[in-house]
Motif scaffolding. Structure first.
Motif, mmCIF file in Angstrom:
data_model
loop_
_atom_site.group_PDB
_atom_site.id
_atom_site.type_symbol
_atom_site.label_atom_id
_atom_site.label_comp_id
_atom_site.label_asym_id
_atom_site.label_seq_id
_atom_site.Cartn_x
_atom_site.Cartn_y
_atom_site.Cartn_z
ATOM 1 N N GLU A 110 -81.420 -31.911 79.540
ATOM 2 C CA GLU A 110 -81.016 -31.653 80.914
ATOM 3 C C GLU A 110 -79.543 -32.050 81.024
ATOM 4 O O GLU A 110 -79.198 -33.222 80.889
ATOM 5 N N PRO A 111 -78.629 -31.092 81.253
ATOM 6 C CA PRO A 111 -77.194 -31.415 81.231
ATOM 7 C C PRO A 111 -76.811 -32.588 82.118
ATOM 8 O O PRO A 111 -75.954 -33.399 81.760
ATOM 9 N N GLN A 112 -77.466 -32.706 83.271
ATOM 10 C CA GLN A 112 -77.113 -33.781 84.193
ATOM 11 C C GLN A 112 -77.418 -35.157 83.595
ATOM 12 O O GLN A 112 -76.770 -36.148 83.958
ATOM 13 N N ASN A 113 -78.382 -35.203 82.647
ATOM 14 C CA ASN A 113 -78.712 -36.481 82.012
ATOM 15 C C ASN A 113 -77.655 -36.917 81.002
ATOM 16 O O ASN A 113 -77.683 -38.055 80.526
ATOM 17 N N ILE A 114 -76.768 -36.025 80.659
ATOM 18 C CA ILE A 114 -75.602 -36.364 79.838
ATOM 19 C C ILE A 114 -74.395 -36.618 80.754
ATOM 20 O O ILE A 114 -73.667 -37.610 80.601
ATOM 21 N N ILE A 115 -74.214 -35.749 81.709
ATOM 22 C CA ILE A 115 -73.043 -35.822 82.585
ATOM 23 C C ILE A 115 -73.056 -37.084 83.444
ATOM 24 O O ILE A 115 -72.041 -37.786 83.563
ATOM 25 N N ASP A 116 -74.196 -37.397 84.055
ATOM 26 C CA ASP A 116 -74.259 -38.539 84.981
ATOM 27 C C ASP A 116 -73.877 -39.865 84.319
ATOM 28 O O ASP A 116 -73.050 -40.610 84.869
ATOM 29 N N PRO A 117 -74.456 -40.219 83.156
ATOM 30 C CA PRO A 117 -74.040 -41.488 82.547
ATOM 31 C C PRO A 117 -72.595 -41.483 82.056
ATOM 32 O O PRO A 117 -71.938 -42.535 82.048
ATOM 33 N N VAL A 118 -72.091 -40.324 81.645
ATOM 34 C CA VAL A 118 -70.680 -40.253 81.247
ATOM 35 C C VAL A 118 -69.790 -40.652 82.415
ATOM 36 O O VAL A 118 -68.848 -41.438 82.276
ATOM 37 N N VAL A 119 -70.137 -40.128 83.595
ATOM 38 C CA VAL A 119 -69.357 -40.447 84.797
ATOM 39 C C VAL A 119 -69.610 -41.880 85.244
ATOM 40 O O VAL A 119 -68.669 -42.625 85.579
ATOM 41 N N GLN A 120 -70.879 -42.295 85.261
ATOM 42 C CA GLN A 120 -71.244 -43.619 85.766
ATOM 43 C C GLN A 120 -70.630 -44.746 84.936
ATOM 44 O O GLN A 120 -70.184 -45.762 85.473
ATOM 45 N N TRP A 121 -70.561 -44.554 83.608
ATOM 46 C CA TRP A 121 -70.114 -45.615 82.712
ATOM 47 C C TRP A 121 -68.705 -45.381 82.151
ATOM 48 O O TRP A 121 -68.238 -46.161 81.327
ATOM 49 N N ASN A 122 -68.047 -44.295 82.567
ATOM 50 C CA ASN A 122 -66.723 -43.966 82.013
ATOM 51 C C ASN A 122 -66.773 -43.872 80.483
ATOM 52 O O ASN A 122 -65.944 -44.451 79.768
ATOM 53 N N VAL A 123 -67.748 -43.141 80.006
ATOM 54 C CA VAL A 123 -67.964 -42.992 78.568
ATOM 55 C C VAL A 123 -66.734 -42.368 77.913
ATOM 56 O O VAL A 123 -66.154 -41.410 78.434
ATOM 57 N N THR A 124 -66.348 -42.919 76.751
ATOM 58 C CA THR A 124 -65.145 -42.447 76.060
ATOM 59 C C THR A 124 -65.448 -41.573 74.850
ATOM 60 O O THR A 124 -64.587 -40.812 74.401
ATOM 61 N N GLN A 125 -66.663 -41.670 74.291
ATOM 62 C CA GLN A 125 -67.005 -40.841 73.140
ATOM 63 C C GLN A 125 -68.492 -40.534 73.143
ATOM 64 O O GLN A 125 -69.288 -41.272 73.732
ATOM 65 N N SER A 126 -68.860 -39.441 72.474
ATOM 66 C CA SER A 126 -70.269 -39.050 72.458
ATOM 67 C C SER A 126 -70.547 -38.163 71.259
ATOM 68 O O SER A 126 -69.709 -37.344 70.866
ATOM 69 N N PHE A 127 -71.727 -38.354 70.660
ATOM 70 C CA PHE A 127 -72.174 -37.516 69.546
ATOM 71 C C PHE A 127 -73.350 -36.669 70.011
ATOM 72 O O PHE A 127 -74.254 -37.148 70.698
ATOM 73 N N GLY A 128 -73.365 -35.414 69.592
ATOM 74 C CA GLY A 128 -74.496 -34.544 69.877
ATOM 75 C C GLY A 128 -74.502 -33.360 68.931
ATOM 76 O O GLY A 128 -73.472 -33.000 68.346
ATOM 77 N N SER A 129 -75.653 -32.736 68.764
ATOM 78 C CA SER A 129 -75.757 -31.569 67.897
ATOM 79 C C SER A 129 -75.035 -30.387 68.535
ATOM 80 O O SER A 129 -74.758 -30.388 69.744
ATOM 81 N N PRO A 130 -74.711 -29.343 67.755
ATOM 82 C CA PRO A 130 -74.071 -28.160 68.334
ATOM 83 C C PRO A 130 -74.871 -27.558 69.488
ATOM 84 O O PRO A 130 -74.279 -27.083 70.467
ATOM 85 N N THR A 131 -76.208 -27.599 69.388
ATOM 86 C CA THR A 131 -77.010 -27.000 70.456
ATOM 87 C C THR A 131 -76.966 -27.840 71.729
ATOM 88 O O THR A 131 -77.024 -27.304 72.834
ATOM 89 N N LEU A 132 -76.859 -29.160 71.589
ATOM 90 C CA LEU A 132 -76.716 -30.013 72.775
ATOM 91 C C LEU A 132 -75.428 -29.684 73.511
ATOM 92 O O LEU A 132 -75.422 -29.484 74.737
ATOM 93 N N TRP A 133 -74.322 -29.591 72.765
ATOM 94 C CA TRP A 133 -73.038 -29.308 73.426
ATOM 95 C C TRP A 133 -72.956 -27.869 73.922
ATOM 96 O O TRP A 133 -72.230 -27.579 74.874
ATOM 97 N N ASN A 134 -73.723 -26.970 73.299
ATOM 98 C CA ASN A 134 -73.792 -25.610 73.833
ATOM 99 C C ASN A 134 -74.439 -25.624 75.215
ATOM 100 O O ASN A 134 -73.946 -24.998 76.158
ATOM 101 N N THR A 135 -75.542 -26.364 75.332
ATOM 102 C CA THR A 135 -76.247 -26.457 76.611
ATOM 103 C C THR A 135 -75.378 -27.139 77.663
ATOM 104 O O THR A 135 -75.237 -26.649 78.794
#
Length: 559
Positions: free
Chosen positions: A249-274
């Motif tokens: 669910e894209p919002q489950n990636i986006i929300d914590p990035v915003v909430q915690w000021n995330v600086t880096q993230s790893f994910g598979s090509p399909t995750l980043w496609n979504t």
């Protein structure tokens, strides 16, 4: 190295001393009434103390350094603390991706023959029911509520005192873990990781990418973030099914990035496609993200381009190249791909994975399906010529401990050292960059020539309706019939027979016009190509070949 620096767990102790109150891990619990996730948190000092308690508790159960313990715990604070505890106690953790499926999972565990299980209740229940398959598993720890089986619990281990615990004497060559391959090109194999391998991995990643204490990481693949705490990096775990990154669910990636000021993230090509497609349509920006990693399969340029527009202006996306047996080997940035190599890849040059990490050595040798005992048995090919890649370096694992017959196929002796055969084919360019052209076992050998998957598929993927494609061969090597299997973008999927015929005609014309693919006559449409569980990105061509053969037989096509 001293015994302590040979063990990557010593770096957690260093971080706990220099930044005791810093956030080590945040584990999502549930969303509050305001829609914001609430988290269970752990500081570096708390993680250090907790893993000391767990390490002492494991040793007090009678486990000796070198004992094998299957670790089957969901990603979270308990999981990461147990990893460091086992490293400190020099207990060999066995890590198996649950996405491999029940049959593979049980077969892998049976092959390892562990001395016990540290696992959630469901896994302990299955272990108990199948206990005859694990005759040595006499020391078991339940993470959660213990039901009808024996052993102890993680809560009881945590009752041990932490004061005065010392990391076990560790040599670089001491076994640290057994991690299984994804099984995308055959049955999963148990790869032996030594303590020195983990230390080298941390050093390579930290130095190459400039990862600093204080960075904040959101891992879309838990194993990649195991040693964040050893680098002084905070880990924010997302709410997701890690075995199905494509369905995140894209919002489950986006929300914590915003909430915690995330600086880096790893994910598979399909995750980043979504996530990228969602961000593009919703006009979402993530300006704190300065570093994205993606691996597991070649990352399509359209994924890189979308995410490059989402993250910090001066940020970049990196695609580290490697395998379970050797990681990381090489890396390239989205900036380099989009400004230079993408155009060549679209023309069938392969996928450029970049330059090698410092300290890594590589060669491209003539393709050979037989075991190669020593380096003298290999023939190095010239730059620009496609061959198979072999690598050597501190992050290259020494051997398989299950399916040990594979050691002869993958390891090449070189004096006191060895080289690992990656199983990938491609070539080195004039800048010593490796261009990946596919898996050695996936090449299609016809009566006329050898076809490589990635270059041929690139020609097909240029059609705007194509999401991805797979080249497979039907028949025996040397007389194979090449077939391209195509998966369209969902919104471009033909809805009528006429639309399907029109698309296939366009694809045949496109394939016939290129010298790389002009010998390919057969093209089939597939609703959803079978992919690996770990990254949802590697295409299971072994499953597609018999499917394609059946489809052609049904139509009466004999080639």
């Amino acid at each position: 190295m001293t015994a302590s620096t040979n063990n990557v767990a010593s770096r957690l102790a260093d971080t706990a001393r220099t930044n005791p109150d810093g956030l080590a891990i945040a584990e999502p619990l549930k969303r509050g009434r305001d829609g914001v996730y609430q988290y269970r948190r752990c500081t570096f000092a708390e993680l250090q103390e907790d893993s000391d308690r767990l390490a002492r508790g494991l040793l007090n159960l009678g486990l000796q350094p070198g004992a094998r313990m299957a670790l089957m715990v969901r990603p979270g604070i308990d999981f990461i603390s147990l990893v460091f505890a086992m490293l400190k106690a020099r207990i060999v953790m066995v890590l198996i991706d649950p996405g491999l499926g029940r049959r593979n999972l049980i077969a892998c565990l049976q092959a390892v023959n562990p001395d016990g299980f540290v696992a959630i209740p469901l896994a302990q229940a299955i272990r108990t029911l199948l206990r005859r398959r694990f005759p040595r598993a006499r020391t078991n720890v339940t993470v959660g509520r213990r039901w009808f089986w024996g052993g102890t619990t993680i809560s009881r281990l945590r009752s041990q005192p932490a004061n005065g615990f010392q990391i076990a004497e560790t040599q670089s060559s001491d076994p640290a873990a057994i991690i299984f391959t994804s099984g995308s090109t055959g049955p999963p194999k148990g790869v032996l990781y030594e303590h020195g391998t983990f230390v080298a991995q941390v050093e390579h990643l930290q130095q190459h990418y400039g990862i600093q204490p204080g960075d904040i990481d959101l891992p879309g693949f838990p194993l990649f973030a195991l040693f964040n705490s050893a680098m002084g990096v905070s880990t924010i775990l997302p709410e997701m099914d890690f075995t199905q990154p494509a369905n995140v669910e894209p919002q489950n990636i986006i929300d914590p990035v915003v909430q915690w000021n995330v600086t880096q993230s790893f994910g598979s090509p399909t995750l980043w496609n979504t996530v990228g497609r969602y961000c593009e349509s919703a006009q979402v920006k993530l300006p704190t993200l300065k570093r994205i990693f993606s691996a597991g399969a070649p990352v399509p340029p359209h994924v890189l381009a979308r995410m490059k527009q989402v993250i910090a202006v001066d940020g970049d996306i990196y695609t580290p190249y490697g395998a379970t047996e050797a990681l990381p080997v090489a890396s390239i940035s989205a900036s380099e791909v989009l400004s230079e190599t993408e155009t060549l890849s679209r023309q069938g040059a392969g996928t450029c994975v970049g330059t090698r990490f410092s300290g890594m050595q590589w060669r491209v040798i003539e393709i050979d399906d037989r075991p190669l005992a020593t380096l003298d048995d290999t023939i190095e090919v010239a730059p620009g010529q496609i061959g198979e890649l072999i690598v050597q370096g501190a992050v290259v694992t020494p051997r398989y401990v299950t399916r040990t017959d594979a050691n002869a196929d993958h390891k090449i002796t070189d004096g006191d050292g060895f080289w690992h055969r990656m199983g990938d084919v491609g070539y080195l360019d004039s800048q010593d960059r490796f261009w990946f052209c596919g898996r050695k076992g996936h090449r299609v050998v016809t009566r006329k020539r050898t076809l490589f998957t990635v270059p041929c598929e690139a020609i097909v993927n240029n059609h705007p309706a194509v999401y991805r494609s797979a080249l497979v061969g039907i028949g025996e090597a040397g007389n194979q019939r090449p077939v391209i299997v195509v998966e369209t973008w969902p919104e471009r999927r033909p809805s009528t027979t006429d639309e399907e015929d029109r698309l296939l005609a366009e694809l045949r014309q496109q394939v016939a016009a290129d010298t790389l693919t002009q010998d390919i006559v057969d093209i089939l449409l597939h609703p959803s190509l079978p992919v690996d569980i770990r990254h949802n990105a590697k295409i299971f061509r072994e499953k597609l070949a018999p499917w394609a053969a059946q489809q052609l037989a049904n139509t009466g096509s004999t080639g």
